[in-house]
Design a protein around this motif. Structure first.
Motif, mmCIF file in Angstrom:
data_model
loop_
_atom_site.group_PDB
_atom_site.id
_atom_site.type_symbol
_atom_site.label_atom_id
_atom_site.label_comp_id
_atom_site.label_asym_id
_atom_site.label_seq_id
_atom_site.Cartn_x
_atom_site.Cartn_y
_atom_site.Cartn_z
ATOM 1 N N ARG A 98 23.005 10.615 -54.985
ATOM 2 C CA ARG A 98 23.807 10.853 -56.038
ATOM 3 C C ARG A 98 24.522 9.475 -56.563
ATOM 4 N N TRP A 123 24.580 13.278 -44.859
ATOM 5 C CA TRP A 123 24.444 14.443 -45.857
ATOM 6 C C TRP A 123 23.234 15.681 -45.326
ATOM 7 N N ARG A 127 24.427 19.306 -44.741
ATOM 8 C CA ARG A 127 23.899 20.353 -45.423
ATOM 9 C C ARG A 127 23.083 21.252 -44.639
ATOM 10 N N GLY A 301 32.041 25.192 -56.515
ATOM 11 C CA GLY A 301 30.304 25.474 -56.726
ATOM 12 C C GLY A 301 30.169 27.035 -56.761
ATOM 13 N N THR A 305 30.494 29.032 -61.717
ATOM 14 C CA THR A 305 29.211 29.391 -61.870
ATOM 15 C C THR A 305 28.832 30.955 -62.104
ATOM 16 N N LEU A 370 23.184 18.345 -61.108
ATOM 17 C CA LEU A 370 24.043 17.306 -60.847
ATOM 18 C C LEU A 370 23.576 15.775 -60.780
ATOM 19 N N PRO A 432 17.978 27.303 -62.846
ATOM 20 C CA PRO A 432 19.396 27.347 -62.879
ATOM 21 C C PRO A 432 20.065 26.744 -61.612
ATOM 22 N N PHE A 433 19.255 26.740 -60.593
ATOM 23 C CA PHE A 433 19.832 26.028 -59.254
ATOM 24 C C PHE A 433 19.289 24.720 -58.943
ATOM 25 N N ARG A 438 17.956 18.776 -53.045
ATOM 26 C CA ARG A 438 19.525 19.047 -53.576
ATOM 27 C C ARG A 438 19.570 20.255 -54.002
ATOM 28 N N CYS A 440 20.737 24.188 -55.025
ATOM 29 C CA CYS A 440 21.910 24.474 -54.616
ATOM 30 C C CYS A 440 21.656 25.347 -53.455
HETATM 31 C C1 HEM Z 1 25.358 31.402 -60.099
HETATM 32 C C2 HEM Z 1 25.779 30.557 -59.218
HETATM 33 C C3 HEM Z 1 25.478 29.106 -58.986
HETATM 34 C C4 HEM Z 1 24.666 28.306 -59.690
HETATM 35 C C5 HEM Z 1 24.031 28.555 -61.243
HETATM 36 C C6 HEM Z 1 24.663 27.259 -59.142
HETATM 37 C C7 HEM Z 1 24.099 25.772 -59.725
HETATM 38 C C8 HEM Z 1 23.900 24.957 -58.932
HETATM 39 C C9 HEM Z 1 23.279 23.462 -59.346
HETATM 40 C C10 HEM Z 1 22.391 23.429 -60.661
HETATM 41 C C11 HEM Z 1 23.489 22.630 -58.380
HETATM 42 C C12 HEM Z 1 22.854 21.286 -58.649
HETATM 43 C C13 HEM Z 1 21.512 21.283 -57.996
HETATM 44 C C14 HEM Z 1 20.786 19.790 -58.127
HETATM 45 O O1 HEM Z 1 21.506 18.835 -58.379
HETATM 46 O O2 HEM Z 1 19.377 19.688 -58.164
HETATM 47 C C15 HEM Z 1 24.057 22.964 -57.309
HETATM 48 C C16 HEM Z 1 24.554 22.571 -56.376
HETATM 49 C C17 HEM Z 1 25.541 22.841 -55.116
HETATM 50 N N1 HEM Z 1 25.907 24.288 -55.263
HETATM 51 FE FE1 HEM Z 1 25.526 25.515 -56.444
HETATM 52 N N2 HEM Z 1 25.256 27.174 -57.946
HETATM 53 C C18 HEM Z 1 25.907 28.347 -58.052
HETATM 54 C C19 HEM Z 1 26.404 28.940 -56.696
HETATM 55 C C20 HEM Z 1 26.937 28.564 -55.668
HETATM 56 C C21 HEM Z 1 27.695 28.694 -54.460
HETATM 57 C C22 HEM Z 1 28.107 30.477 -54.427
HETATM 58 C C23 HEM Z 1 27.897 27.767 -53.872
HETATM 59 C C24 HEM Z 1 28.635 27.852 -52.611
HETATM 60 C C25 HEM Z 1 29.273 28.763 -51.999
HETATM 61 C C26 HEM Z 1 27.303 26.583 -54.181
HETATM 62 C C27 HEM Z 1 27.569 25.388 -53.681
HETATM 63 C C28 HEM Z 1 26.713 24.255 -54.075
HETATM 64 C C29 HEM Z 1 26.776 22.885 -53.370
HETATM 65 C C30 HEM Z 1 27.473 22.389 -52.187
HETATM 66 C C31 HEM Z 1 25.812 22.107 -54.158
HETATM 67 C C32 HEM Z 1 25.576 20.831 -53.796
HETATM 68 C C33 HEM Z 1 24.072 20.708 -53.405
HETATM 69 C C34 HEM Z 1 23.811 19.001 -52.846
HETATM 70 O O3 HEM Z 1 23.883 18.205 -53.493
HETATM 71 O O4 HEM Z 1 22.900 19.058 -51.694
HETATM 72 N N3 HEM Z 1 26.716 26.916 -55.379
HETATM 73 N N4 HEM Z 1 24.498 24.428 -57.675
#
Ligand code: HEM
Length: 500
Positions: A98, A123, A127, A301, A305, A370, A432-433, A438, A440
């Motif tokens: 990042r 990290w 993670r 997060g 979302t 991100l 979407p995730f 990385r 989600c």
């Molecule tokens: C519909 C629900 C959600 C969507 C659409 C979503 C989407 C995303 C996306 C697009 C990323 C970035 C992935 C990337 O950079 O390739 C991300 C990262 C992340 N999300 Fe979610 N998210 C959701 C729900 C959640 C929930 C419920 C949590 C925690 C309780 C969460 C925690 C995180 C964390 C910690 C990261 C960083 C991962 C990393 O950099 O290693 N997210 N999410």
């Protein structure tokens, strides 16, 4: 003699110039195409209020791999499923770090969180432990009673609106639902009756999100941008937001110390236990600041979302009565005499799952994922991508790419009927995730929240536009930010379904 020397020198200069030009042309050929920019600011002025949309338009001229200069930062944007696969799968290890971003730095106590930490041993271990302990399927199932209780409250409140034929602000209600679930699961806090004033909490989350996604000169002019942030007051407001969040975490820790809590272990209990056990992650022990940074990721997060997805889905459904009727029939034919639909019931609702995927295709809540930072040189479509380049994957553009999707602008969940495309990061048309290292980690928690909230609202109520409005009045304008929601609130009138 002098003439010969002069001619030789001239000849040498010509050869050098030709060689230089050739090299430059070769280097340029290896670089992705770039829209012309201005000195100093580069292409910053072309981003606009909704960068994912502006970048999509630019990609139609410059192709699915573009090189931009954002201030002094070289930035590559990919906008097709094939180039996303090259980034997130084939070359993931070259580019899964990042960048250092000013807002993220402060909110994450110097990158101690998961989302903004660079790619390193810390990290990886953080993670792994969070995936095991906080985001696991077991944990998601353990918070199911919390979700059921909060959904029941939502049904009661919508039933009241139905009896008065008054509209429900679904944007607000879905946000309330996710805030309540996360506050209970993470902090054992009853959001509605807690010491927190609701407006204050909403503002806390809203401001933090704003500072993560807002334009900060420090990000694009590393050598002096902080002066601009200081002059515009951004730095001061950012510091205040960090301080307010810090006070909130501290209140939560104090509550956990005072109360001899019984029942389910919440996220704070678990993180404080890891801190007490002096758990070592990467380069050192887990401290209180690590705990706060992880909580920030859970708060930011998880809340917006899921709520944004439910709101977009309801907006699409009201605009597409055929789909609304079909998804409601599926739910109502499957579920008979149920007061609340459970998580297990959702497995029997394939069309609902298609509706959610179609919502994510057109409205991914984090449209540019991100940002990533390139760690070592690699190639996309033959173009060389240099270390330290900022990298964005425009999943919003990919969801609307006519090469991947027939009638891409149409909300048509049946498109998922004859294929196995899912949103879990293996199909690069629908991300979407995100995908790769990385991806989600809260994907299961987020998906179940959305499925559960929508299934119950569609089972219990029919929905109508408020008096004086027609379906065409429901707009699909987007709000700016790192996470993109519906700009104008969605107000619909519930009509209690009495068929069950
Ligand atoms: C519909 C629900 C959600 C969507 C659409 C979503 C989407 C995303 C996306 C697009 C990323 C970035 C992935 C990337 O950079 O390739 C991300 C990262 C992340 N999300 Fe979610 N998210 C959701 C729900 C959640 C929930 C419920 C949590 C925690 C309780 C969460 C925690 C995180 C964390 C910690 C990261 C960083 C991962 C990393 O950099 O290693 N997210 N999410």
């Amino acid at each position: 003699m002098a003439t010969i020397w002069f001619l030789s020198l001239l000849f040498l200069c010509c050869i050098l110039l030709a060689a230089f030009k050739h090299k430059k042309r070769r280097t340029n050929q290896q670089q992705p195409p770039s829209p012309p920019g201005f000195p100093i600011i580069g292409n910053l002025h072309q981003l606009g209020e909704l960068p994912h949309q502006s970048l999509w338009s630019l990609s139609k001229t410059y192709g699915p791999v573009m090189l931009l200069k954002l201030g002094s930062v070289p930035t590559v944007v990919v906008s097709s499923s094939e180039t996303a696969k090259q980034v997130l799968k084939i070359n993931d290890l070259h580019c899964c770090s990042r960048p250092s971003l000013a807002g993220a730095k402060e909110l994450s106590y110097n990158y101690l969180d998961i989302a903004f930490s660079p790619f390193d041993d810390y990290w990886k271990e953080l993670r792994r432990i969070c995936v095991q302990e906080l985001f696991s399927a077991k944990r998601v199932h353990s918070i199911q009673p919390i979700k059921e209780e909060e959904v029941r409250k939502l049904i009661v409140s919508a039933t009241e609106s139905a009896s008065q034929k008054s509209p429900v602000n679904l944007s607000e209600k879905f946000l309330d639902l996710t805030v309540s679930v996360i506050c209970k699961a993470a902090f054992s806090l009853d959001f509605h009756t807690s010491v927190l004033n609701n407006d204050g909490f909403d503002k806390l989350i809203h401001d933090a999100f704003l500072f993560l996604g807002s334009f900060s000169a420090s990000n694009f002019f590393p050598n002096g941008g902080w002066i601009i942030d200081w002059l515009t007051g951004l730095q001061r407001r950012r510091e205040k937001s960090v301080k307010d969040l810090d006070v909130f975490y501290q209140q939560m820790f104090d509550l956990h110390k005072q109360e001899n809590k019984q029942g389910v272990e919440d996220f704070v209990d678990l993180l404080l236990k890891l801190e007490k056990e002096e758990t070592v992650l990467g380069y050192g022990k887990l401290t209180r600041n690590h705990v706060k940074a992880i909580l920030m990721n859970v708060l930011l997060g998880a809340i917006n979302t899921s709520a944004m997805t439910m709101t977009w889905a309801m907006a699409e459904l009201i605009r597409n009565p055929r789909v609304m009727k079909k998804v409601q029939s599926e739910i109502r034919n499957q579920m008979i005499n149920k007061s609340v639909i459970t998580l297990d019931d959702i497995d029997h609702l394939p069309y609902l799952k298609m509706v959610i995927k179609e919502t994510w295709r057109l409205h991914p809540p984090v449209p540019l994922l991100l940002p990533r930072e390139v760690m070592s040189e690699f190639e996309i479509n033959g173009y060389k991508i240099q270390p330290k380049t900022l990298l964005y994957v425009n999943v919003w553009a990919i969801g609307r790419d006519p090469d991947s999707w027939k009638d891409a602008d149409m909300f048509y969940p049946e498109r998922f009927m004859d294929n196995n495309i899912d949103a879990k990061g293996q199909n690069f048309e629908l991300l979407p995730f995100g995908s790769g290292r990385r991806i989600c980690p809260g994907m299961y928690m987020g998906t179940t929240m959305v499925e559960f909230g929508l299934a119950n609202m569609l089972y219990q109520f029919d929905w109508e536009v408020p008096d004086g409005m027609v379906v065409e009045d429901i707009d699909m304008e987007e709000s700016p930010g790192l996470a993109v929601g519906k700009k104008n609130e969605l107000l619909l009138v519930p009509v209690k379904y009495l068929g069950h």
